[in-house]
Design a protein around this motif. Structure first.
Motif, PDB file in Angstrom:
ATOM      1  N   SER A   1     -12.580  -1.999  -1.179  1.00 45.71           N
ATOM      2  CA  SER A   1     -11.603  -1.337  -0.130  1.00 45.71           C
ATOM      3  C   SER A   1     -10.688  -2.175   0.561  1.00 45.71           C
ATOM      4  CB  SER A   1     -12.458  -0.505   0.844  1.00 45.71           C
ATOM      5  OG  SER A   1     -11.559   0.216   1.713  1.00 45.71           O
ATOM      6  N   TYR A   2      -9.553  -2.171   0.021  1.00 41.73           N
ATOM      7  CA  TYR A   2      -8.405  -2.818   0.650  1.00 41.73           C
ATOM      8  C   TYR A   2      -7.950  -2.613   2.203  1.00 41.73           C
ATOM      9  CZ  TYR A   2      -8.061  -5.558  -3.812  1.00 41.73           C
ATOM     10  OH  TYR A   2      -8.210  -6.126  -4.777  1.00 41.73           O
TER      11      TYR A   2
ATOM     12  N   GLY B   1      -3.592  -1.907  -8.472  1.00 39.14           N
ATOM     13  CA  GLY B   1      -4.334  -0.862  -8.213  1.00 39.14           C
ATOM     14  C   GLY B   1      -4.212  -0.169  -9.764  1.00 39.14           C
ATOM     15  N   ASP B   2      -5.370   0.538  -9.903  1.00 33.59           N
ATOM     16  CA  ASP B   2      -5.617   0.924 -11.232  1.00 33.59           C
ATOM     17  C   ASP B   2      -4.376   1.821 -11.493  1.00 33.59           C
ATOM     18  OD1 ASP B   2      -9.144   1.167 -11.072  1.00 33.59           O
ATOM     19  OD2 ASP B   2      -7.762  -0.257 -11.900  1.00 33.59           O
ATOM     20  N   THR B   3      -3.949   2.748 -10.621  1.00 32.50           N
ATOM     21  CA  THR B   3      -2.878   3.767 -10.892  1.00 32.50           C
ATOM     22  C   THR B   3      -1.572   3.164 -11.151  1.00 32.50           C
ATOM     23  OG1 THR B   3      -2.409   4.134  -8.616  1.00 32.50           O
ATOM     24  CG2 THR B   3      -4.312   5.649  -9.548  1.00 32.50           C
TER      25      THR B   3
ATOM     26  N   GLU C   1      -3.698   3.899   0.008  1.00 31.06           N
ATOM     27  CA  GLU C   1      -4.167   3.452  -1.680  1.00 31.06           C
ATOM     28  C   GLU C   1      -3.409   1.964  -1.595  1.00 31.06           C
ATOM     29  OE1 GLU C   1      -3.537   4.710  -6.153  1.00 31.06           O
ATOM     30  OE2 GLU C   1      -2.337   5.641  -4.670  1.00 31.06           O
ATOM     31  N   PHE C   2      -4.367   1.322  -2.012  1.00 32.22           N
ATOM     32  CA  PHE C   2      -3.648  -0.290  -2.406  1.00 32.22           C
ATOM     33  C   PHE C   2      -2.877  -0.263  -3.689  1.00 32.22           C
ATOM     34  CE2 PHE C   2      -3.779  -4.474  -3.013  1.00 32.22           C
ATOM     35  CZ  PHE C   2      -3.934  -4.872  -4.527  1.00 32.22           C
TER      36      PHE C   2
ATOM     37  N   PHE D   1       0.896  -1.309  -0.149  1.00 35.67           N
ATOM     38  CA  PHE D   1      -0.062  -0.055   0.074  1.00 35.67           C
ATOM     39  C   PHE D   1       0.713   1.355  -0.187  1.00 35.67           C
ATOM     40  CE2 PHE D   1      -4.437  -1.608   1.151  1.00 35.67           C
ATOM     41  CZ  PHE D   1      -3.910  -3.077   1.305  1.00 35.67           C
ATOM     42  N   ARG D   2       0.336   2.503  -0.309  1.00 29.82           N
ATOM     43  CA  ARG D   2       1.056   3.602  -0.289  1.00 29.82           C
ATOM     44  C   ARG D   2       0.408   4.755   0.232  1.00 29.82           C
ATOM     45  NH1 ARG D   2       2.061   4.926  -6.545  1.00 29.82           N
ATOM     46  NH2 ARG D   2       0.112   5.618  -7.201  1.00 29.82           N
TER      47      ARG D   2
END
Length: 122
Positions: free
Chosen positions: A106-107, A60-62, A46-47, A37-38
């Motif tokens: 939601s992770y 994750g999408d990004t 964010e996952f 995560f970050r």
């Protein structure tokens, strides 16, 4: 109980690459997911990615197409290869184990490392 220790963070210019490592100790098996995560300043956690079993990955999408997660189950170590880094990738990156998500995808995780800073300059 699981302990996680990250390494490999640092500073890099936009377009560069970094590789993070996460060494796990304690009771962990290949069936336990490991991942990353970050969290950037002022933003929600964010996952980023997870690895479970021998080959199952999620991103994750990004970061899709730029980051690659891998895992050496014999060493209980997970890796995150980050390529084509962008300034928006700047964050504290946390290794995690026993990752799960709710019905809204939601992770979260049951175990966390201390985090390692990644800074990408433009």
């Amino acid at each position: 109980q699981v302990q996680l220790v990250e390494s490999g963070g640092g500073s890099v210019q936009s377009g560069g690459s970094l590789r993070l490592s996460c060494a796990a100790s304690g009771t962990i098996f290949s069936s336990n997911s490991m991942g990353w995560f970050r969290q950037a300043p002022g933003k929600q956690r964010e996952f980023v990615a997870l690895f479970i079993g021998d080959s199952i990955t999620r991103y994750g999408d990004t970061v899709k197409g730029r980051f690659t997660i891998s895992r050496d189950n014999a060493k209980n170590t997970a890796y995150l290869q980050m390529n084509s880094l962008k300034p928006e990738d700047t964050a504290v990156y946390y290794c995690a184990a026993d990752i799960h998500h709710d019905i809204n995808l939601s992770y979260s995780a049951n175990y966390w490392g201390q985090g390692t800073q990644v800074t990408v300059s433009s």
